[in-house]
Enzyme design. Structure first.
Site, short mmCIF file in Angstrom:
data_model
loop_
_atom_site.label_atom_id
_atom_site.label_comp_id
_atom_site.label_asym_id
_atom_site.label_seq_id
_atom_site.Cartn_x
_atom_site.Cartn_y
_atom_site.Cartn_z
N THR A 196 -20.74 99.80 47.57
CA THR A 196 -20.15 100.40 48.75
C THR A 196 -21.23 100.49 49.83
O THR A 196 -22.22 101.19 49.67
CB THR A 196 -19.61 101.81 48.44
OG1 THR A 196 -18.63 101.71 47.41
CG2 THR A 196 -18.98 102.44 49.68
N LYS A 208 -12.97 99.39 51.64
CA LYS A 208 -13.53 100.25 50.59
C LYS A 208 -13.84 101.63 51.14
O LYS A 208 -13.65 102.64 50.45
CB LYS A 208 -14.80 99.62 50.01
CG LYS A 208 -15.46 100.44 48.89
CD LYS A 208 -14.54 100.62 47.68
CE LYS A 208 -15.15 101.50 46.59
NZ LYS A 208 -16.32 100.89 45.92
N LYS A 267 -23.21 109.87 48.66
CA LYS A 267 -23.51 108.56 49.23
C LYS A 267 -22.27 107.95 49.87
O LYS A 267 -22.28 107.58 51.06
CB LYS A 267 -24.05 107.61 48.15
CG LYS A 267 -24.23 106.16 48.62
CD LYS A 267 -24.58 105.26 47.47
CE LYS A 267 -23.46 104.96 46.53
NZ LYS A 267 -22.45 104.00 47.10
#
Length: 294
Positions: free
Chosen positions: A92, A168, A236
């Site tokens: 990602t 995503k 994150k």
């Protein structure tokens, strides 16, 4: 056909094993010797200086920095790819970073597929992931044997990198919020005398359910926080989502609220536990005892 893998964690190892089952020769690297040994025990090989050139390189690492190193660092996968080979990058990352990596790959005569993944470790091991991919037609063609081995659904989202990573980010926004919302709802129910197992039994059959609720709530009911996806993933990933949102001039207050709960969980020392452990933030604040806790 040969594929090189960087990253044999909860997702990467399952993906590598799926490629092996499809008849692709897999050479893999991971900082964990145990993970490399698991690949070798299944018929793969350790990736080292003696490994032959590959047609496919799959990077399943944590973030943008690790992606750059895994692909283009001194021992990066790009150096080990045959001319015309393809990089399948699954971390990602921000869309702009994916486009930068594509440009670097093209400069070396390589194809690049921006290919974030979804489905969790169980689907990775079964070769049943969903992959949100974007790249050139040649990149898709070169990557097809590995894509077919690793996924049941490959969404082709555009002819250049960035679109896969953008999708995503949307997925992670929802997934991270859904886990936190599930934890909040379950522990709220506990304040009203609703047990976690009763919550799961009923709400999973009602309109308030979600895939994340049905997948993560059982971990809380069982008191088992063995990490399939760690709490540490979400600061994150939701941080990336909020960075993208800020650059777009978009406010995302629900995402920001969810991120705060994951940060609180990490500060409590829960970062390496399953992400369902975010429920412990709510439980401790309310003086509740979750299953499996004394």
């Amino acid at each position: 056909m040969i594929a090189h893998f960087a990253g044999l964690g909860s997702m990467g190892l399952g993906m590598a094993l799926s490629c092996l089952r499809a008849g692709i020769a897999v050479h893999g690297f991971d900082p964990s010797a145990e993970r490399v040994a698991a690949l070798c025990a299944a018929g793969g090989q350790a990736l080292d200086q003696t490994s032959p050139a590959a047609q496919i390189a799959v990077s399943v690492v944590l973030n943008a920095d690790q992606t750059r190193t895994a692909l283009f660092g001194p021992e990066g996968l790009a150096k080990r790819l045959a001319t015309g080979g393809v990089i399948i990058s699954c971390a990602t990352v921000p869309p702009a970073f994916a486009r930068e990596m594509e440009a670097e790959a093209c400069a070396l005569g390589l194809h690049y597929l921006d290919a974030p993944i979804s489905g969790g470790s169980v689907k990775a091991a079964a070769g049943k992931l969903s992959i949100m991919a974007s790249g050139s037609a040649d990149a898709f063609a070169a990557a097809r044997p590995a894509l077919d081995a690793m996924a049941t659904t490959v969404f082709e989202l555009g002819d250049q990198a960035g679109a896969g990573s953008a999708m995503k980010a949307v997925n992670q926004m929802l997934a991270g919020v859904h886990i936190a919302a599930m934890a909040e709802a379950m522990t709220f129910g506990m304040t009203q005398g609703i047990t976690p197992d009763s919550f799961l039994r009923v709400i999973s059959q009602c309109a308030g359910t979600s895939w994340m609720l049905e997948n993560r709530a059982p971990h809380i009911v069982a008191g088992d926080y063995t990490p399939h996806s760690q709490v540490n993933i979400w600061p994150k990933d939701l941080g990336i989502v909020l960075d993208i949102a800020r650059d777009a001039g978009f406010t995302a207050p629900i995402t920001a609220a969810a991120l705060a709960q994951y940060l609180a969980a990490a500060e409590m020392g829960l970062g390496r536990e399953d992400d369902a452990a975010v429920a412990k933030v709510y439980a401790r604040a309310a003086g509740l005892t979750l299953p499996g806790e004394a």
